[in-house]
Design a protein around this motif. Structure first.
Motif, mmCIF file in Angstrom:
data_model
loop_
_atom_site.group_PDB
_atom_site.id
_atom_site.type_symbol
_atom_site.label_atom_id
_atom_site.label_comp_id
_atom_site.label_asym_id
_atom_site.label_seq_id
_atom_site.Cartn_x
_atom_site.Cartn_y
_atom_site.Cartn_z
ATOM 1 N N ILE A 103 17.596 72.816 47.756
ATOM 2 C CA ILE A 103 16.902 71.570 48.081
ATOM 3 C C ILE A 103 16.994 71.423 49.600
ATOM 4 O O ILE A 103 18.078 71.548 50.178
ATOM 5 C CB ILE A 103 17.490 70.349 47.346
ATOM 6 C CG1 ILE A 103 16.699 69.088 47.618
ATOM 7 C CG2 ILE A 103 18.941 70.142 47.661
ATOM 8 C CD1 ILE A 103 15.413 69.000 46.893
ATOM 9 N N VAL A 104 15.849 71.217 50.224
ATOM 10 C CA VAL A 104 15.797 71.119 51.683
ATOM 11 C C VAL A 104 15.342 69.709 52.044
ATOM 12 O O VAL A 104 14.151 69.402 51.977
ATOM 13 C CB VAL A 104 14.830 72.176 52.266
ATOM 14 C CG1 VAL A 104 14.834 72.107 53.780
ATOM 15 C CG2 VAL A 104 15.180 73.563 51.767
ATOM 16 N N PRO A 105 16.292 68.831 52.406
ATOM 17 C CA PRO A 105 15.904 67.465 52.770
ATOM 18 C C PRO A 105 15.438 67.404 54.222
ATOM 19 O O PRO A 105 15.809 68.238 55.049
ATOM 20 C CB PRO A 105 17.197 66.676 52.588
ATOM 21 C CG PRO A 105 18.266 67.677 52.854
ATOM 22 C CD PRO A 105 17.730 69.006 52.391
ATOM 23 N N GLN A 106 14.634 66.410 54.509
ATOM 24 C CA GLN A 106 14.191 66.182 55.882
ATOM 25 C C GLN A 106 14.424 64.714 56.210
ATOM 26 O O GLN A 106 14.009 63.827 55.467
ATOM 27 C CB GLN A 106 12.723 66.532 56.058
ATOM 28 C CG GLN A 106 12.254 66.375 57.489
ATOM 29 C CD GLN A 106 10.821 66.859 57.655
ATOM 30 O OE1 GLN A 106 10.333 67.683 56.901
ATOM 31 N NE2 GLN A 106 10.145 66.338 58.649
ATOM 32 N N TYR A 107 15.102 64.482 57.311
ATOM 33 C CA TYR A 107 15.424 63.129 57.755
ATOM 34 C C TYR A 107 14.822 62.880 59.124
ATOM 35 O O TYR A 107 14.668 63.804 59.923
ATOM 36 C CB TYR A 107 16.952 62.928 57.847
ATOM 37 C CG TYR A 107 17.647 63.002 56.529
ATOM 38 C CD1 TYR A 107 17.829 61.858 55.762
ATOM 39 C CD2 TYR A 107 18.161 64.195 56.045
ATOM 40 C CE1 TYR A 107 18.475 61.904 54.541
ATOM 41 C CE2 TYR A 107 18.815 64.251 54.818
ATOM 42 C CZ TYR A 107 18.963 63.098 54.077
ATOM 43 O OH TYR A 107 19.612 63.152 52.869
ATOM 44 N N ALA A 108 14.510 61.636 59.401
ATOM 45 C CA ALA A 108 14.103 61.213 60.739
ATOM 46 C C ALA A 108 15.265 60.437 61.346
ATOM 47 O O ALA A 108 15.988 59.726 60.646
ATOM 48 C CB ALA A 108 12.879 60.321 60.663
ATOM 49 N N VAL A 109 15.466 60.591 62.623
ATOM 50 C CA VAL A 109 16.500 59.847 63.332
ATOM 51 C C VAL A 109 15.802 58.747 64.110
ATOM 52 O O VAL A 109 14.920 59.008 64.926
ATOM 53 C CB VAL A 109 17.317 60.750 64.262
ATOM 54 C CG1 VAL A 109 18.341 59.937 65.043
ATOM 55 C CG2 VAL A 109 17.988 61.854 63.462
ATOM 56 N N GLN A 110 16.183 57.508 63.812
ATOM 57 C CA GLN A 110 15.521 56.370 64.425
ATOM 58 C C GLN A 110 16.552 55.465 65.096
ATOM 59 O O GLN A 110 17.670 55.302 64.589
ATOM 60 C CB GLN A 110 14.769 55.565 63.367
ATOM 61 C CG GLN A 110 13.698 56.350 62.670
ATOM 62 C CD GLN A 110 13.059 55.588 61.537
ATOM 63 O OE1 GLN A 110 13.547 54.571 61.080
ATOM 64 N NE2 GLN A 110 11.927 56.096 61.071
ATOM 65 N N PRO A 111 16.169 54.847 66.200
ATOM 66 C CA PRO A 111 17.083 53.913 66.845
ATOM 67 C C PRO A 111 17.241 52.663 65.989
ATOM 68 O O PRO A 111 16.340 52.269 65.243
ATOM 69 C CB PRO A 111 16.382 53.568 68.158
ATOM 70 C CG PRO A 111 14.948 53.875 67.920
ATOM 71 C CD PRO A 111 14.896 54.955 66.893
ATOM 72 N N VAL A 112 18.412 52.062 66.087
ATOM 73 C CA VAL A 112 18.689 50.837 65.323
ATOM 74 C C VAL A 112 18.253 49.632 66.109
ATOM 75 O O VAL A 112 18.294 49.541 67.266
ATOM 76 C CB VAL A 112 20.194 50.735 64.989
ATOM 77 C CG1 VAL A 112 20.484 49.445 64.249
ATOM 78 C CG2 VAL A 112 20.604 51.918 64.186
ATOM 79 N N MET A 134 22.666 53.355 69.499
ATOM 80 C CA MET A 134 23.002 53.661 68.131
ATOM 81 C C MET A 134 21.742 54.127 67.405
ATOM 82 O O MET A 134 20.654 53.634 67.671
ATOM 83 C CB MET A 134 23.579 52.409 67.478
ATOM 84 C CG MET A 134 24.234 52.639 66.181
ATOM 85 S SD MET A 134 25.825 53.392 66.493
ATOM 86 C CE MET A 134 26.407 53.511 64.867
ATOM 87 N N ALA A 135 21.888 55.044 66.470
ATOM 88 C CA ALA A 135 20.754 55.566 65.705
ATOM 89 C C ALA A 135 21.157 55.724 64.243
ATOM 90 O O ALA A 135 22.337 55.741 63.913
ATOM 91 C CB ALA A 135 20.309 56.900 66.272
ATOM 92 N N THR A 136 20.162 55.832 63.402
ATOM 93 C CA THR A 136 20.401 56.027 61.973
ATOM 94 C C THR A 136 19.438 57.088 61.458
ATOM 95 O O THR A 136 18.361 57.285 62.019
ATOM 96 C CB THR A 136 20.222 54.707 61.196
ATOM 97 O OG1 THR A 136 20.564 54.924 59.836
ATOM 98 C CG2 THR A 136 18.818 54.169 61.297
ATOM 99 N N LYS A 137 19.850 57.783 60.405
ATOM 100 C CA LYS A 137 18.936 58.763 59.824
ATOM 101 C C LYS A 137 18.303 58.164 58.578
ATOM 102 O O LYS A 137 18.940 57.457 57.801
ATOM 103 C CB LYS A 137 19.627 60.085 59.521
ATOM 104 C CG LYS A 137 20.604 60.079 58.394
ATOM 105 C CD LYS A 137 21.157 61.484 58.197
ATOM 106 C CE LYS A 137 22.059 61.509 56.966
ATOM 107 N NZ LYS A 137 22.565 62.823 56.693
ATOM 108 N N VAL A 138 17.009 58.452 58.410
ATOM 109 C CA VAL A 138 16.218 57.904 57.312
ATOM 110 C C VAL A 138 15.577 59.068 56.559
ATOM 111 O O VAL A 138 14.930 59.924 57.170
ATOM 112 C CB VAL A 138 15.124 56.952 57.848
ATOM 113 C CG1 VAL A 138 14.261 56.419 56.715
ATOM 114 C CG2 VAL A 138 15.743 55.817 58.630
ATOM 115 N N PHE A 139 15.775 59.091 55.247
ATOM 116 C CA PHE A 139 15.189 60.142 54.423
ATOM 117 C C PHE A 139 13.663 60.083 54.498
ATOM 118 O O PHE A 139 13.073 59.019 54.370
ATOM 119 C CB PHE A 139 15.633 59.977 52.961
ATOM 120 C CG PHE A 139 15.021 60.984 52.029
ATOM 121 C CD1 PHE A 139 15.553 62.252 51.920
ATOM 122 C CD2 PHE A 139 13.915 60.665 51.267
ATOM 123 C CE1 PHE A 139 14.989 63.190 51.069
ATOM 124 C CE2 PHE A 139 13.344 61.588 50.404
ATOM 125 C CZ PHE A 139 13.893 62.854 50.307
#
Length: 73
Positions: free
Chosen positions: A64-73, A1-6
């Motif tokens: 608006i150009v957001p950037q997110y990181a995908v991190q494991p939970v 499982m992963a989550t995206k973080v602003f």
């Protein structure tokens, strides 16, 4: 499982610089970093309108150009 973080966002304004000798429309882009995640659309547009009022060139587009990181939970 992963989550995206602003991580960050960039506000990008496109201005119409006119027409060049070849007849093509010329655009310029101004970018602003460190945009807060919770900035509203209205706030971003008000900033873009205020900035473009200082320019001799009309505002064509606001993004608006957001950037997110995908991190494991």
């Amino acid at each position: 499982m992963a989550t995206k973080v602003f991580e960050k966002a960039t506000l990008r304004l496109t201005l119409d610089e006119g027409i060049n000798e070849g007849g093509a429309v010329v655009f310029s882009t101004k970018s602003f970093t460190h945009v807060r995640e919770n900035a509203t659309s209205e706030q971003l547009y008000q900033f873009a309108a205020a900035f473009s009022s200082l320019s001799a060139h009309p505002l064509v587009d606001v993004q608006i150009v957001p950037q997110y990181a995908v991190q494991p939970v």
